[in-house]
Design an enzyme around this catalytic site. Structure first.
Site, short mmCIF file in Angstrom:
data_model
loop_
_atom_site.label_atom_id
_atom_site.label_comp_id
_atom_site.label_asym_id
_atom_site.label_seq_id
_atom_site.Cartn_x
_atom_site.Cartn_y
_atom_site.Cartn_z
N HIS B 305 57.36 49.19 84.94
CA HIS B 305 56.62 48.69 85.95
C HIS B 305 55.78 47.60 85.27
O HIS B 305 55.06 46.83 85.66
CB HIS B 305 55.67 49.68 86.52
N LYS B 334 42.54 65.17 89.40
CA LYS B 334 41.32 65.20 88.31
C LYS B 334 40.16 64.70 88.80
O LYS B 334 39.33 65.35 88.60
CB LYS B 334 41.95 64.39 86.96
#
Lengths: 245, 615
Positions: B305, B334
């Site tokens: 990417h 998270k």
């Protein structure tokens, strides 16, 4: 029982039960897998992309490399025998097998040096009447060479030295880097084994109780062997056999 | 108890001593941690100054404060310094100081190897930065894309400093990572199962494995770059059929895990601070741990990417787009669990807590722009613009640095033995928060407006003056906040009130021992019955520990302390001599060989050095 004590006697208890140094060696070898993995990946990415020869099919001699491969594999066996002898406190047998392992390692390295020299002095002999479709890139370039080629000389057969060096083409760069770093690993291993061999004459340096020292060297040695099996298969065998080359 | 302390005094070695030599030969993980921390802060200031020069040059259109060549050196060295010489060693500083304390161990598994890691880091950093003096610093960007780095386009030594500097730093990080893997897996106190480990230690384990598997990839790339430049081996030469893109693949295959190597320690720090000051256990401990592990795994599957605009073809782009978006899932887990930890807690908004909450906010902004880049079509618009610069600074400054500064405040009483100044700390936080957003938020606008990265100036008609001016003002505020931080650290360390062992009612084992910790850490190895081990012990779950010496009865052997050693620094010096030799003597390897021999001699001497501590 005695052997179990020899394994754990000299070191404090660890959470996993595996000795610190042994775990360190395993983790390092995991890292080394990625190292060789990246080198092999580079080799494979560039496989068949060299613009000029010589190529694997031109230079590899499978019988020769098979011999050195066999020697290296046998050194793994003598390594096991050395370790076994040390644990049974047979120091003479241990030294014989350890020395054989180191010597076989050096034999392998000698083969590698020989092979590199042969590749660097590779000579091509081309039959000027052979069908063009059967010629490799490097043979074609020799045949059409402006000075020694068939047309220039008018001979039925022409020859020219076309050495393979790390600078020659992508195959040369990736091949010498990969096998060179493997050779460096073997060299390090040989130095390690020889160090242990000479230390074994000093009292108390190499003993059955301290067999872990040899165990770590052996782990490393076997790893380097396994890497060679992969290199031999992927680089050498796949490099010459039809369908892969 | 008292007799145990006396026995330690008798058996203890050099690290109770002071003086330069004792620091050079130290193998004490706490001292090495402090060395790492102080060096990293100094390099952070250096990298910050480079950034400040960049901002001054860009403050207005058509400026000519800095030439384009120097500008390229500045942005390259700014990135290299921040990534390899500031954030990574700050992580290493925390690992060193805290891991043995959090798992109830006396030291790391290999104390001398630990010293080697530090010295190699320091010398590698000096090697890299000395290029400024010796003919110019690397200027091809921190990722050093091939062709820019060839001997044609980068003649001179600058890229050799890059290659050898990173190789040395790589050896340092690899040695440290191997050491921490063994330490964490093998030296936990009785009862501390993996799922009872503090989250910070968990993240350190994950980062160590990431380093173990990602660094060799960079090493191979650097070796190929070195051979390409030194020996004309045509690794990246298109005229030989080679592919410059191979370098990008190799670099980012390392580079993306590297991003998580930078951010996961920060996430671990935040996961320690939030529960303590919310007076609640971490919400969703298991989910947070496994999210960290899956981020590490996915980190190896998203590298391309960074290369969406190089022409990979639709299939590869779609696959890497999808895998990149997948990373948002564990990261989101998270963030939500951190918010769940705060939710309903009785919050104590001290300085570390402010930094931790600030981290969540800023990192989430960076995470959101990260997902925007994951969409390849959108990324094509953003590639190489200031939008990317804004993104990485929100995750690496707003994320990593803010969390690390919070962590320094949180553990300051533990490693210095003094309390920091709370008021100054809060001023520090608010200035940093303000400065950070002033500096980096406008870069989003600049990027969307088309301002490319790495240009040394721009035309007045582009209309980029306003936001560039604002960003430069912000960097002044940011610089001020750092001066306040340094002031707070120095004055508190010298004159701060003495700290108690456990000033925050902490949850983890490092708070169960004195501040600063004694050289031998624990008089008795604690037995761990619960996840928040020290909370459990304070609430009466645990009665007694095991004497460290194993109860042999021989008092003077009660606690083995590793001996100081100078071989680690000798080996490091050897490798650095070899590196300088390679840079200067192309085609002549005498100096390099001498350095290598010094290194080999050091390794042998190290192996035969008598040690009272069986490693």
């Amino acid at each position: 029982m005695a052997q179990a004590t020899a394994d754990h006697g000299e070191h404090e208890a660890t959470t996993t039960g595996l000795n610190h140094r042994k775990m360190l060696m395993w983790a390092f070898l995991g890292s080394d897998c990625m190292f060789f993995g990246s080198l092999i990946a580079t080799y494979l990415v560039y496989k068949g992309r060299s613009l000029e020869g010589p190529l694997p099919i031109d230079v590899f001699s499978i019988p020769t490399t098979s011999v050195s491969t066999f020697v290296l594999l046998m050194s793994s066996m003598s390594m096991v025998l050395a370790y076994s002898a040390l644990r049974r406190n047979r120091m003479k047998t241990f030294r014989v097998w350890l020395a054989s392992t180191a010597i076989m390692g050096m034999t392998f390295l000698a083969f590698q040096v020989f092979e590199f020299r042969v590749f660097a002095n590779h000579e091509v002999v081309v039959d000027c009447h052979a069908p063009i479709g059967e010629l490799s890139i490097v043979e074609l370039s020799v045949r059409n060479d402006k000075t020694v080629g068939c047309e220039a000389t008018g001979h039925d057969e022409v020859e020219k030295q076309v050495g393979l060096t790390p600078k020659t083409n992508l195959f040369g760069s990736t091949f010498f880097t990969l096998t060179g770093f493997h050779g460096a690993h073997v060299t390090l291993g040989v130095i390690w084994l020889l160090t242990m061999f000479f230390l074994s004459f000093k009292k108390g340096m190499v003993t059955p109780e301290r067999n872990l020292d040899l165990d770590l060297a052996a782990l490393y040695w076997h790893f380097v062997d396994i890497v060679w099996i992969i290199i031999f298969t992927v680089v050498y065998l796949f490099g010459v056999f039809p369908g892969f080359a | 108890m008292a007799s145990a302390v006396g026995a330690v005094g008798a058996a203890g070695h050099a690290s109770t001593e002071s003086g330069v030599w004792s620091w050079i030969t130290t193998v004490d993980h706490k001292r090495i941690g402090i060395l790492y921390g102080v060096s990293a802060i100094l390099f952070f200031l250096l990298g910050g100054s480079e950034a400040f020069l960049i901002r001054m040059q860009l403050a207005s259109a058509d400026a000519d404060l800095i030439s384009s060549g120097v500008f390229s050196q500045l942005f390259t060295m700014h990135a290299l310094t921040m990534v390899f010489l500031a954030i990574m060693p700050l992580g290493a500083a925390f690992f060193n100081f805290l891991i043995p304390l959090q798992i109830g161990a006396r030291d790391v598994a290999f104390p001398r190897l630990n010293a080697l890691s530090y010295w190699l880091f320091l010398f590698g950093a000096i090697l890299l930065n000395s290029s400024f003096v010796f003919g110019g610093a690397p200027d091809a960007g921190w990722f050093a894309y091939a062709n820019l780095t060839s001997s044609t386009y980068s003649p001179g030594d600058s890229m050799d400093y890059f290659t050898l500097g990173l190789l040395v730093l790589g050896i340092s990080s690899l040695a440290a990572a191997l050491n921490f893997v063994v330490t964490i897996l093998n030296m936990r106190a009785p009862g501390m199962t993996l799922m009872r480990m503090p989250v910070f230690t968990w993240m350190a384990l994950v980062v160590s494995f990431l380093l173990v598997f990602a660094l060799p990839i960079l090493t191979v790339g650097l070796i190929e770059l070195l051979f390409w430049r030194f020996f004309d081996m045509p690794f990246f030469s298109a005229e030989f059929g080679g592919d410059p893109l191979l370098w990008q693949h190799i670099f980012w295959l390392f580079g993306h895990p590297e991003v998580y190597i930078l951010i996961l320690p920060a996430m671990g720090i935040v996961s320690e601070i939030l529960p303590t000051f919310s007076r609640k256990p971490l919400f969703g401990y298991t989910a947070v741990v496994f999210a960290g592990v899956s981020i590490a795994f996915l980190g190896f599957a998203v590298w391309a990417h960074h290369m969406f605009t190089v022409g990979l073809g639709p299939v590869a782009i779609a696959a890497f787009s999808a895998s990149t978006m997948l990373i948002a899932v564990p990261t989101g887990i998270k963030v939500f669990n951190w918010m769940g930890t705060i939710w309903g807690g009785s919050l104590d908004l001290r300085t570390p807590m402010l930094f931790a909450i600030g981290f969540i906010a800023l990192f989430t902004i960076g995470g959101l722009s990260g997902v925007m880049h994951a969409a390849a079509s959108s990324d094509a618009q953003q590639q190489d613009t200031y939008f990317i610069v804004a993104h990485i600074h929100y995750v690496l400054f707003g994320g990593a640095i803010v969390a690390v500064i919070g962590g320094i405040y949180y553990w300051f009483p533990k490693f210095s033995g003094h309390m920091y100044n709370e008021t100054v700390g809060k001023i520090n936080f608010w200035l940093m928060f303000l400065g950070m957003n002033l500096t980096f938020f406008p870069m989003h606008f600049l990027g969307l407006d088309g301002m490319p990265r790495r240009i040394y100036t721009y035309d007045a008609n582009m209309g980029w003056d306003l936001w560039n001016g604002v960003a430069t003002m912000g960097s002044l505020v940011l610089g001020l906040s750092f001066l306040i931080f340094i002031y707070n650290m120095v004055t508190s360390w010298l004159n701060g009130e003495p700290a108690e062992a456990d000033p925050w009612d902490g949850r983890t084992l490092e708070w169960s021992i004195a501040s600063p910790p004694p050289e031998y850490n624990f008089e008795e190895i604690p037995i761990v019955y619960d996840r928040d081990a020290w909370w459990a012990e304070k609430r009466g779950k645990v009665q007694h520990g095991v004497p460290v010496g194993g109860g042999s009865g021989e008092e003077e052997h009660s606690i083995h302390m590793p001996q100081p050693s100078y071989w680690p620094i000798v080996v490091s010096i050897g490798l650095i001599i070899a590196s300088y030799g390679l840079v200067y003597n192309s085609g002549n390897f005498i100096v390099a060989t001498i350095g290598l021999l010094v290194g080999i001699f050091g390794v042998y001497a190290w192996s035969f050095e008598p040690v009272n501590d069986p490693e």
